[in-house]
Design an enzyme around this catalytic site. Structure first.
Site, mmCIF file in Angstrom:
data_model
loop_
_atom_site.group_PDB
_atom_site.id
_atom_site.type_symbol
_atom_site.label_atom_id
_atom_site.label_comp_id
_atom_site.label_asym_id
_atom_site.label_seq_id
_atom_site.Cartn_x
_atom_site.Cartn_y
_atom_site.Cartn_z
ATOM 1 N N GLN A 52 0.809 -1.217 0.000
ATOM 2 C CA GLN A 52 0.000 0.000 0.000
ATOM 3 C C GLN A 52 0.845 1.270 0.000
ATOM 4 O O GLN A 52 0.345 2.341 -0.328
ATOM 5 C CB GLN A 52 -0.944 0.028 1.204
ATOM 6 C CG GLN A 52 -2.049 -0.990 1.128
ATOM 7 C CD GLN A 52 -2.924 -0.907 2.350
ATOM 8 O OE1 GLN A 52 -2.647 -1.525 3.362
ATOM 9 N NE2 GLN A 52 -3.981 -0.115 2.250
ATOM 10 N N HIS A 131 -7.369 -9.238 6.197
ATOM 11 C CA HIS A 131 -7.392 -8.124 5.247
ATOM 12 C C HIS A 131 -5.978 -7.750 4.820
ATOM 13 O O HIS A 131 -5.697 -7.599 3.627
ATOM 14 C CB HIS A 131 -8.100 -6.920 5.891
ATOM 15 C CG HIS A 131 -8.134 -5.691 5.051
ATOM 16 N ND1 HIS A 131 -9.296 -5.229 4.477
ATOM 17 C CD2 HIS A 131 -7.165 -4.810 4.704
ATOM 18 C CE1 HIS A 131 -9.026 -4.116 3.797
ATOM 19 N NE2 HIS A 131 -7.737 -3.840 3.934
ATOM 20 N N GLU A 132 -5.080 -7.616 5.795
ATOM 21 C CA GLU A 132 -3.714 -7.184 5.481
ATOM 22 C C GLU A 132 -2.926 -8.278 4.762
ATOM 23 O O GLU A 132 -2.162 -7.977 3.842
ATOM 24 C CB GLU A 132 -2.998 -6.716 6.744
ATOM 25 C CG GLU A 132 -3.635 -5.513 7.421
ATOM 26 C CD GLU A 132 -3.882 -4.316 6.510
ATOM 27 O OE1 GLU A 132 -3.111 -4.102 5.553
ATOM 28 O OE2 GLU A 132 -4.864 -3.591 6.757
#
Length: 172
Positions: A52, A131-132
């Site tokens: 990200q 999620h990560e």
């Protein structure tokens, strides 16, 4: 330490698979420190994966309310149960969707010194971990949305998921 720019949805880096960390050194420490500063600079944050911020390495920082957790080369060992609820992402600012995840997760990871440890989580922590780790594999929460809509958090406007998905799908 420095606050990094978080890549927005549509950036092709978010769809790539991150590579394992092989050197546990000062560069890794700086990346972790910068990611932590970036995470804490954002309102409504819980976790941040290295892709990200433009680094294709298997590195995550998280704080789901009980303090900072650093994960390097995390691997899921066990998933159990089911939870369905709202989920958001720093790469999709202002949007959320309903996502189904495991209620319980057990992972193996390394810390910044390279020492391996096991972590178990339930509920929100389990959701965050999953999620990560998805980010490390080029998977975004929009890929797991239950239904066909995203929701704009302030206006409550519904957004057609297919429109978003077309912008974020894996490059062939």
């Amino acid at each position: 330490m420095a606050v990094k720019t978080i890549l927005p949805f549509g950036d092709p880096i978010l769809r790539k698979t991150a590579k394992p960390v092989t050197e546990f050194n000062d560069r890794l420490g700086k990346l972790l420190d910068d990611m932590t500063e970036t995470l804490y600079a954002k309102e409504g944050r819980a976790g941040l994966a290295a892709p990200q911020v433009g680094f294709l390495r298997r590195v995550i920082v998280m704080d789901c309310g009980d303090g900072l957790i650093e994960l390097i080369n995390p691997e899921i060992l066990e998933l159990d149960g089911e939870q369905i609820g709202p989920e958001a992402c720093l790469s999709f600012p202002g949007y959320s969707g309903i996502v189904k995840r495991a209620q319980y997760v057990k992972i193996q990871s390394a810390n910044r010194a390279g020492k391996t440890f096991t972590l178990e989580g339930e509920g929100f922590l389990a959701r965050c971990i999953q999620h990560e780790i998805d980010h490390l594999n080029g998977v975004l929460f929009v890929d797991r949305i239950d239904g066909d809509k995203l929701y704009h958090d302030q206006t409550k406007r519904k957004v057609n998921l297919m429109d978003v998905w077309q912008l974020t799908k894996k490059q062939g």
